[in-house]
Design a protein around this motif. Structure first.
Motif, short mmCIF file in Angstrom:
data_model
loop_
_atom_site.label_atom_id
_atom_site.label_comp_id
_atom_site.label_asym_id
_atom_site.label_seq_id
_atom_site.Cartn_x
_atom_site.Cartn_y
_atom_site.Cartn_z
N TYR A 122 4.97 -7.48 -1.19
CA TYR A 122 4.43 -8.28 -1.83
C TYR A 122 4.92 -9.62 -0.75
O TYR A 122 3.70 -9.78 -0.15
N GLU A 123 6.18 -9.63 -0.71
CA GLU A 123 5.92 -10.78 0.27
C GLU A 123 6.28 -10.90 1.96
O GLU A 123 5.49 -11.84 2.28
N SER A 124 5.80 -9.98 2.04
CA SER A 124 5.51 -9.41 3.55
C SER A 124 4.29 -9.24 4.18
O SER A 124 3.24 -9.30 4.53
N VAL A 125 3.18 -8.42 2.60
CA VAL A 125 2.10 -8.84 2.99
C VAL A 125 1.11 -9.79 2.28
O VAL A 125 -0.59 -10.10 2.57
N ARG A 168 -4.98 -13.39 -1.76
CA ARG A 168 -5.45 -12.79 -2.88
C ARG A 168 -5.32 -11.73 -3.68
O ARG A 168 -5.42 -11.54 -4.80
N LEU A 169 -4.15 -11.21 -2.97
CA LEU A 169 -3.21 -9.82 -3.37
C LEU A 169 -2.43 -10.63 -4.54
O LEU A 169 -1.57 -11.83 -4.13
N SER A 170 -1.80 -10.01 -5.51
CA SER A 170 -0.93 -10.11 -6.17
C SER A 170 0.30 -9.17 -6.20
O SER A 170 0.57 -8.31 -5.87
N LEU A 171 1.13 -9.67 -7.03
CA LEU A 171 2.90 -8.88 -7.07
C LEU A 171 2.06 -7.41 -7.64
O LEU A 171 2.20 -6.36 -6.86
#
Length: 150
Positions: free
Chosen positions: A38-41, A47-50
């Protein structure tokens, strides 16, 4: 090599931006937790969530595009790209760094496992635990051993 879009289609999966980003991150990295992925993307798509990353990592693992691993004693699930040949790791007990290592399992180990134990090997993983040279040189390995009573 086929594109990630083609690979997803062959696995009967939707070609989403999240899945493609996850595959790109993990293709050339060490095993990562869903949080690390998640941290990388997240910089590429805010808008991406974990939870979206986690669900997609799980879906990709179910289809065999990622492998799940629980390296280290922290019990966290990590994901890695499912390479054609297995990648084995050395893990430092002191700093928790993970290093890919070039080792081979004994020739004929699959047959031996089947004949001796009735066990069919599906996905071999090798994890070698110890202390990296930086921790040994700095004394952190010695301090860790003393703390753990080793």
């Amino acid at each position: 090599m086929a594109s990630f879009e083609d690979i997803l289609v062959k696995k009967h999966m939707k070609r989403t931006k999240a899945r493609i980003m996850i595959l790109k991150v993990l293709e050339k990295s060490l095993p990562l937790t869903a949080g690390e992925v998640y941290e990388s993307v997240r910089g590429k798509d805010t808008r991406l969530s974990l939870s979206t990353v986690y669900r997609n990592c799980e879906a990709l693992a179910e289809k065999g595009l990622l492998s799940r691993t629980t390296t280290m004693s922290d019990g966290l699930t990590r994901y890695e790209y499912a390479h054609a040949t297995p990648v084995y790791y050395a893990i430092c007990l002191s700093c928790h760094r993970i290093f890919p290592v070039d080792v081979e399992l004994e020739k004929g180990y699959r047959r031996h496992m089947d004949e001796e134990y009735g066990f069919e090997v599906a996905d071999p993983k090798v994890e070698i635990y110890g202390y990296c040279k930086e921790c040994r040189a700095s004394g952190r390995a010695k301090a860790y051993k003393e703390k753990m009573g080793i």
